[in-house]
Enzyme design. Sequence first.
Site, mmCIF file in Angstrom:
data_model
loop_
_atom_site.group_PDB
_atom_site.id
_atom_site.type_symbol
_atom_site.label_atom_id
_atom_site.label_comp_id
_atom_site.label_asym_id
_atom_site.label_seq_id
_atom_site.Cartn_x
_atom_site.Cartn_y
_atom_site.Cartn_z
ATOM 1 N N HIS A 55 42.654 59.178 82.675
ATOM 2 C CA HIS A 55 41.770 59.961 81.798
ATOM 3 C C HIS A 55 40.542 59.204 81.204
ATOM 4 O O HIS A 55 40.642 58.096 81.121
ATOM 5 C CB HIS A 55 42.769 60.413 80.467
ATOM 6 N N CYS A 108 45.513 65.474 76.306
ATOM 7 C CA CYS A 108 44.843 64.643 77.318
ATOM 8 C C CYS A 108 45.941 64.434 78.611
ATOM 9 O O CYS A 108 45.635 63.893 79.729
ATOM 10 C CB CYS A 108 44.043 63.649 76.907
ATOM 11 N N ASN A 110 34.539 63.446 77.266
ATOM 12 C CA ASN A 110 36.152 63.568 77.190
ATOM 13 C C ASN A 110 36.474 65.140 77.301
ATOM 14 O O ASN A 110 36.379 65.842 76.383
ATOM 15 C CB ASN A 110 36.764 63.000 76.148
HETATM 16 O O1 UT7 Z 1 41.444 61.534 74.499
HETATM 17 C C1 UT7 Z 1 42.401 61.344 73.637
HETATM 18 C C2 UT7 Z 1 42.180 59.770 73.270
HETATM 19 N N1 UT7 Z 1 40.765 59.487 72.466
HETATM 20 C C3 UT7 Z 1 40.507 58.503 72.538
HETATM 21 O O2 UT7 Z 1 41.184 57.612 73.162
HETATM 22 C C4 UT7 Z 1 39.272 57.851 71.773
HETATM 23 C C5 UT7 Z 1 39.535 56.612 71.138
HETATM 24 N N2 UT7 Z 1 38.618 56.144 70.185
HETATM 25 C C6 UT7 Z 1 37.409 55.602 70.638
HETATM 26 O O3 UT7 Z 1 37.046 55.817 71.836
HETATM 27 C C7 UT7 Z 1 36.248 54.848 69.421
HETATM 28 O O4 UT7 Z 1 37.438 54.765 68.557
HETATM 29 C C8 UT7 Z 1 35.169 55.866 69.188
HETATM 30 C C9 UT7 Z 1 34.163 56.114 70.088
HETATM 31 C C10 UT7 Z 1 35.702 57.091 68.538
HETATM 32 C C11 UT7 Z 1 34.484 55.284 67.936
HETATM 33 O O5 UT7 Z 1 34.391 53.889 68.314
HETATM 34 P P1 UT7 Z 1 34.403 52.557 67.462
HETATM 35 O O6 UT7 Z 1 33.923 51.498 68.099
HETATM 36 O O7 UT7 Z 1 36.162 52.499 66.973
HETATM 37 O O8 UT7 Z 1 33.549 52.890 66.022
HETATM 38 P P2 UT7 Z 1 34.098 52.979 64.758
HETATM 39 O O9 UT7 Z 1 34.894 54.244 64.569
HETATM 40 O O10 UT7 Z 1 34.588 51.777 64.190
HETATM 41 O O11 UT7 Z 1 32.708 52.902 63.959
HETATM 42 C C12 UT7 Z 1 31.807 51.863 63.839
HETATM 43 C C13 UT7 Z 1 30.696 52.298 63.249
HETATM 44 C C14 UT7 Z 1 30.762 53.017 61.771
HETATM 45 O O12 UT7 Z 1 29.624 52.672 61.065
HETATM 46 P P3 UT7 Z 1 30.129 51.504 59.790
HETATM 47 O O13 UT7 Z 1 31.269 51.868 58.988
HETATM 48 O O14 UT7 Z 1 30.631 50.216 60.608
HETATM 49 O O15 UT7 Z 1 28.805 51.534 59.041
HETATM 50 C C15 UT7 Z 1 30.689 54.411 62.315
HETATM 51 O O16 UT7 Z 1 30.309 55.064 61.017
HETATM 52 O O17 UT7 Z 1 29.723 53.459 63.972
HETATM 53 C C16 UT7 Z 1 29.338 54.464 63.262
HETATM 54 N N3 UT7 Z 1 29.328 55.646 64.109
HETATM 55 C C17 UT7 Z 1 28.425 56.215 64.618
HETATM 56 N N4 UT7 Z 1 27.126 55.803 64.678
HETATM 57 C C18 UT7 Z 1 26.162 56.349 65.352
HETATM 58 C C19 UT7 Z 1 30.782 56.445 64.328
HETATM 59 N N5 UT7 Z 1 30.273 57.297 65.224
HETATM 60 C C20 UT7 Z 1 28.986 57.144 65.360
HETATM 61 C C21 UT7 Z 1 27.892 58.015 66.132
HETATM 62 N N6 UT7 Z 1 26.595 57.483 66.197
HETATM 63 N N7 UT7 Z 1 28.356 58.850 66.871
#
Ligand code: UT7
Length: 328
Positions: free
Chosen positions: A255, A114, A285
């Site tokens: 980004h 990125c 993204n």
């Molecule tokens: O471009 C390069 C750099 N990339 C980035 O900067 C990405 C950085 N990361 C992020 O943007 C975020 O961490 C994500 C969007 C990927 C994830 O968001 P989060 O708030 O960190 O969610 P999480 O991974 O902590 O997941 C929270 C919950 C989980 O469920 P449990 O374990 O709490 O029951 C996940 O399974 O949300 C669940 N989850 C979803 N639910 C519905 C994860 N993805 C989804 C989804 N739909 N698509």
Amino acid sequence: MARAWIAGTGAYLPAKVLTNFDLEKMVDTSDEWITQRTGIKERHIAAEDEAVSDLVIKAARPALEMAGAAPQDIDAVIICTITPDNSFPSTACLVQKGLGLRPGIPAFDISAACSGFVYGLIIADSLIRTGAVKCVLLAGAEILSRITNWTDRNTCVLFGDGAGVAIVAPSPDPSRGLVASCWHADGSLGDLLIQPAGGSRLPASAETVAAGLHTIHMSGNEVFKHAVRAMSQAAETVLNQARIPPEEVKLFVPHQANIRILEATCQRTRIPLERTVLAIDRIGNTSAATIPIGLDMAVREGRISAGDAVLLDAFGGGFTWGAALVRW
Ligand code: UT7
């Protein structure tokens, strides 16, 4: 020594749009979750017969036109991508051929995920300052849909396809152009955001494909924390270098990976969201393509005028990160 200056921009987004509602039918997710946790509403997906060089060629034409440059004026091609058409020849060579650029000019790809466009701009600036070349066709372009695991809701809702091009030329005026920049990497954190298979470590095989190892694997929470910290620090570094307070930044082009990363970075950098390009809702993204696409949107919407301070800021796999301050 003239510094690099962006003489023209162009962008291309594939026609097909994939909405959050479409994704609801593919994996266990919802428009509400994706919107609240990422800010993304839709993303563009390349057609089956489109490769990254095709996207760049479509983005390059309006960029050349804005710069008032002909294909014969280009002295070097730099394509920033992690999804090249082939490992080799480079996508840059394919673009050289496709656009009918002069045979013999240097053409190469760089891989900085990125952060690719910021890295590419710093390389183009170095080439221009030394007098090695005059006019660089610099692109950030990705077809991330080809390396996305469409059964993994943690990642498949995040990414999109697209290309952005900048025609980089010597500044017409000593006060304009790239006035400050920084670029960094920390390979010790590379496993947090990785395409595990498909390279020489783990060549593509029936097993790697079955295990989804040729797709993007990401520890989202960890990446998130590093992204906010690194992007804020990079922004501060270049503002200090350029001796420009945040209030003087006319437009911030970060980004776009997650609206919450953007909000936190804007808050730390003390640049309001109103002076920030926010395209994540429409494009998701798009890795290296994000910043040049965002720049082109801003230019065509009339949000940038000659002499404005424009701050570019990126973070991505590697980890890599960096920022650049351009006097337009
Ligand atoms: O471009 C390069 C750099 N990339 C980035 O900067 C990405 C950085 N990361 C992020 O943007 C975020 O961490 C994500 C969007 C990927 C994830 O968001 P989060 O708030 O960190 O969610 P999480 O991974 O902590 O997941 C929270 C919950 C989980 O469920 P449990 O374990 O709490 O029951 C996940 O399974 O949300 C669940 N989850 C979803 N639910 C519905 C994860 N993805 C989804 C989804 N739909 N698509």
